[in-house]
Motif scaffolding. Sequence first.
Motif, short mmCIF file in Angstrom:
data_model
loop_
_atom_site.label_atom_id
_atom_site.label_comp_id
_atom_site.label_asym_id
_atom_site.label_seq_id
_atom_site.Cartn_x
_atom_site.Cartn_y
_atom_site.Cartn_z
N CYS A 43 0.82 -1.21 0.00
CA CYS A 43 0.00 0.00 0.00
C CYS A 43 0.85 1.26 0.00
O CYS A 43 0.47 2.28 -0.58
CB CYS A 43 -0.94 0.01 1.21
N ARG A 45 3.81 1.48 -1.38
CA ARG A 45 4.72 1.44 -2.54
C ARG A 45 6.19 1.45 -2.11
O ARG A 45 7.02 2.13 -2.70
CB ARG A 45 4.45 2.62 -3.49
N ARG A 46 6.50 0.69 -1.05
CA ARG A 46 7.89 0.61 -0.56
C ARG A 46 8.61 -0.50 -1.30
O ARG A 46 8.61 -1.65 -0.90
CB ARG A 46 7.89 0.37 0.95
N ARG A 47 9.23 -0.15 -2.39
CA ARG A 47 9.78 -1.14 -3.31
C ARG A 47 10.94 -1.92 -2.70
O ARG A 47 11.09 -3.12 -2.92
CB ARG A 47 10.21 -0.45 -4.61
N HIS A 72 -0.14 -3.17 -11.31
CA HIS A 72 0.72 -2.04 -10.95
C HIS A 72 2.16 -2.40 -11.29
O HIS A 72 2.75 -3.31 -10.71
CB HIS A 72 0.59 -1.72 -9.45
N GLY A 74 5.09 -0.84 -10.95
CA GLY A 74 6.14 -0.64 -9.96
C GLY A 74 6.23 -1.78 -8.96
O GLY A 74 7.32 -2.24 -8.61
N THR A 75 5.06 -2.26 -8.50
CA THR A 75 5.03 -3.39 -7.57
C THR A 75 5.58 -4.63 -8.23
O THR A 75 6.37 -5.39 -7.64
CB THR A 75 3.59 -3.64 -7.10
#
Length: 451
Positions: A43, A45-47, A72, A74-75
Amino acid sequence: QSSHPLLLNLAGKSLLTVEALSISALEHLPIELFPPLFMEAFCGRRRKTLKALVQAWPFVRLPLGGLMQTPHLGTLQAVLDGLDVLLAQKDQPRRCKLHVLDLRNTGQDFWRMWSGSRAEDRLRTEQPLAPFEVFIELHLKERSVDGFLTYLMRWVEERKASIHLCCKKLRIISFSMDNVMKVLSMVQLDCIQELHVNCTWHLSTLAMFAPLLGQMSNLQRLLISHIHMPDPEEREEEHVVKITSQFLRLHCLRNLHLESPFYLEGCLDQMLRCLMTPLDNLEITHCLLTDSDLTHLSQSPNISHLRGLDLSGVTMTYSSSELLPALLEKIASTLQELYLEQCGIRDSHLEAILPALSHCIQLTCFSLCGNLLSMAIMEKLLQHTSGLPSLSQELYPVPQESFSSDRILQHGRLAQCQTELLEILKDLGRPRTIWINFTPWFNCKRHRYQF
């Protein structure tokens, strides 16, 4: 005891406050904290945290698709980066048991209950990492292939030796053959269980696709629709042979749906001979079938246990009156659903099948929408079906007496027919609900009247 989950939750959130700390602390993190921590990182977006969690994931399966309402990128990149670290290691980390990345929308049961590792996860915990499995549902449609799928496909292509891309449900809608070949070259075809081809391909294109179909050895459900009529110079018979011969390799096929299969007219027996297993459901709709086709259909050993039969749009007007009754008698003991919509069935055709129809003791759904029938034959129909104990959905056309001579619905006549039908049902003595189709030319499921 009651504060234990709250303390774990607070501990997980505190780990996320310093991303570097959360990564270093994963080696000693309680297993039950992984799912909520992953959700928090997802949630937020902490990659980096997502990448680290993947490398230490203590379950066989990571159901990422259940978290994403929409794909998504990026995820996905963060998770795949974590997998790259795992794939590059000779020995799998002690805690990590990850073997399956599931990108399908499987719901959030796992995330609501961390023990959702389930039996299949526990059974597979000792399996080696390679080949790693990625599960996805593919809907291939021109101009709708997004960056998410493009990135995933490129990633899989570069790691073919260590990745199995698995797809249980494949839909191909208006997709060019070149792109289909490129995508499916990266998919484990024997994983596909359900295939829907809805393309405006020529028959020759479907014949080119056929060898791929033959490799789908675990296919259970096949639907093909909207294939174009061939050009005059096309070798239609040769294409049909290439297509139907692949059915010899489909030993798990149970459900076959063919919409507008013009190419089967006069040669249905060729396809039937290639079926390797008994079918549960068969749909052959909106096409012409010869008397020979219907005869071969009733004689095929692989349709003798059908639960569902749909011949809607197959014109029976000029067929021999003996063929449809013979077919129904063959499958009477198992048939549960029967659709004969818009088949050009008249009173004489229906009267011929009534004895066989009354033997279909497991029938639950029966539709005759779009046929021209009189009140007299509908009364006989209701009488013959009154003894079918499971019949709960009956879909019939408006009696022809409800129309004027130029086929305009007369509401006064319809009301009179309704009254007569209600009296017939009352006299038969068993409560039942029937649906009457308003217009003879439309699908009854959209235009119907209950009484």
